[in-house]
Design a protein around this motif. Structure first.
Motif, PDB file in Angstrom:
ATOM      1  N   PHE A 128       0.389  -1.124   0.119  1.00 35.13           N
ATOM      2  CA  PHE A 128      -0.359   0.020   0.570  1.00 35.13           C
ATOM      3  C   PHE A 128       0.327   1.255  -0.233  1.00 35.13           C
ATOM      4  CE2 PHE A 128      -3.301  -2.577   2.139  1.00 35.13           C
ATOM      5  CZ  PHE A 128      -3.606  -2.786   1.463  1.00 35.13           C
ATOM      6  N   VAL A 129       2.409   1.182   0.529  1.00 35.27           N
ATOM      7  CA  VAL A 129       2.933   2.815   0.918  1.00 35.27           C
ATOM      8  C   VAL A 129       3.399   2.554  -0.266  1.00 35.27           C
ATOM      9  CG1 VAL A 129       5.058   3.199   1.764  1.00 35.27           C
ATOM     10  CG2 VAL A 129       3.601   1.603   3.645  1.00 35.27           C
ATOM     11  N   GLU A 130       3.540   1.949  -1.231  1.00 33.57           N
ATOM     12  CA  GLU A 130       4.124   2.025  -2.513  1.00 33.57           C
ATOM     13  C   GLU A 130       2.540   3.113  -3.605  1.00 33.57           C
ATOM     14  OE1 GLU A 130       6.446  -0.990  -5.090  1.00 33.57           O
ATOM     15  OE2 GLU A 130       7.795  -0.515  -4.199  1.00 33.57           O
ATOM     16  N   GLU A 131       2.180   2.663  -3.272  1.00 37.10           N
ATOM     17  CA  GLU A 131       0.631   2.662  -4.208  1.00 37.10           C
ATOM     18  C   GLU A 131      -0.185   4.121  -3.608  1.00 37.10           C
ATOM     19  OE1 GLU A 131      -3.089   0.525  -3.675  1.00 37.10           O
ATOM     20  OE2 GLU A 131      -2.068  -1.150  -3.838  1.00 37.10           O
ATOM     21  N   VAL A 132       0.154   4.456  -2.369  1.00 43.03           N
ATOM     22  CA  VAL A 132       0.316   5.910  -1.760  1.00 43.03           C
ATOM     23  C   VAL A 132       0.959   7.067  -2.337  1.00 43.03           C
ATOM     24  CG1 VAL A 132      -0.367   7.624   0.037  1.00 43.03           C
ATOM     25  CG2 VAL A 132      -1.185   5.449   0.267  1.00 43.03           C
ATOM     26  N   MET A 133       2.501   7.267  -2.610  1.00 44.84           N
ATOM     27  CA  MET A 133       3.456   7.166  -2.989  1.00 44.84           C
ATOM     28  C   MET A 133       3.280   7.818  -4.591  1.00 44.84           C
ATOM     29  SD  MET A 133       7.042   5.827  -0.497  1.00 44.84           S
ATOM     30  CE  MET A 133       8.249   7.577  -1.100  1.00 44.84           C
ATOM     31  N   ALA A 134       2.509   6.807  -5.244  1.00 38.72           N
ATOM     32  CA  ALA A 134       2.650   7.055  -6.747  1.00 38.72           C
ATOM     33  C   ALA A 134       1.267   7.708  -6.707  1.00 38.72           C
ATOM     34  CB  ALA A 134       2.225   5.262  -7.161  1.00 38.72           C
ATOM     35  N   GLN A 135       0.520   7.670  -6.098  1.00 42.84           N
ATOM     36  CA  GLN A 135      -0.432   8.666  -5.736  1.00 42.84           C
ATOM     37  C   GLN A 135       0.014   9.921  -5.734  1.00 42.84           C
ATOM     38  OE1 GLN A 135      -4.447   7.335  -4.497  1.00 42.84           O
ATOM     39  NE2 GLN A 135      -4.874   9.550  -3.692  1.00 42.84           N
ATOM     40  N   VAL A 136       0.807  10.559  -3.982  1.00 41.06           N
ATOM     41  CA  VAL A 136       0.914  11.800  -4.073  1.00 41.06           C
ATOM     42  C   VAL A 136       1.841  12.453  -4.826  1.00 41.06           C
ATOM     43  CG1 VAL A 136       2.017  12.188  -2.628  1.00 41.06           C
ATOM     44  CG2 VAL A 136       1.180  11.418  -1.866  1.00 41.06           C
TER      45      VAL A 136
END
Length: 216
Positions: free
Chosen positions: A206-214
């Protein structure tokens, strides 16, 4: 050493210190802006340093929920007045911090909050790793100190790189905001929830997903 005018401008924007003080700090720090900012704070010349002792009890509790409701964050950020707490600039900063916590998963706000027992345990692990790598024992202590700094950079919010601009830390971002807004601002506390955390389940990053979205 000649001081770059652009560096002086950036340092002034970051710290709120006077032009001459910024120039002298950059000369002393060999044009290293981060070191120069630290020098200004140590000398009490930066706007952030001058405001650090002022009481901040207003502000906001900001939330961030990752798409799908899989990560949730609540963070309390304080300022001095209710007026500033309601400004778009302050709210944008609070949202950025909430998203940072969701993406980078810190455990503490600042290094002073890390329990001493946890630090000593980490040092023991790092020392054992260095010795197992065949490093001479006489340099192991210095290696451990360097690696424990990396530990703080990973788990302490204030020392993490800002996900939207990795060239600055959250501490630097905070000082810039203090200089811009003109009030003391503190990141007081946060809580982060991740769906299924602690339960046996399929691993999702999930962390990678959030960072990609940010970073979009």
């Amino acid at each position: 050493m000649a001081v770059d005018a652009k560096a002086v401008k950036e340092l002034r924007e970051r710290t709120g210190a006077g032009m001459l003080d910024c120039k002298k700090a950059l000369e002393e720090a060999n044009n290293d802006i981060t070191k120069a900012a630290e020098l200004l704070r140590e000398k009490g010349l930066s706007a952030a340093a001058n405001k650090a002792g002022r009481i901040a009890t207003e502000g906001t509790v900001e939330s961030y929920i990752h798409a799908g409701g899989r990560i949730g964050v609540l963070v309390e950020i304080n300022c001095e007045t209710d007026f500033v707490g309601k400004t778009d600039s302050f709210k944008e900063f609070a949202r950025d911090i909430a998203m940072q916590i969701a993406a980078a998963n810190p455990l503490y706000v600042r290094r002073e909050e890390v329990p001493s027992a946890d630090v000593e345990k980490e040092k023991e692990i790092l020392k054992a790793q260095a010795l197992n790598e065949g490093k001479p024992e006489k340099i192991v202590e210095k290696m451990v100190e360097g690696r424990i700094s990396k530990f703080y950079e990973e788990y302490c919010l204030m020392e993490q790189s800002f996900v939207k601009d990795p060239d600055k830390t959250i501490s630097q971002l905070l000082n810039e905001k203090i200089s811009t807004i003109g009030e003391n601002i503190t990141i007081r506390r946060f809580v982060r929830f991740e769906l299924g955390e602690g339960l046996e389940k399929k691993v999702d990053n999930f962390v990678e997903e959030v960072m990609a979205q940010v970073k979009q």
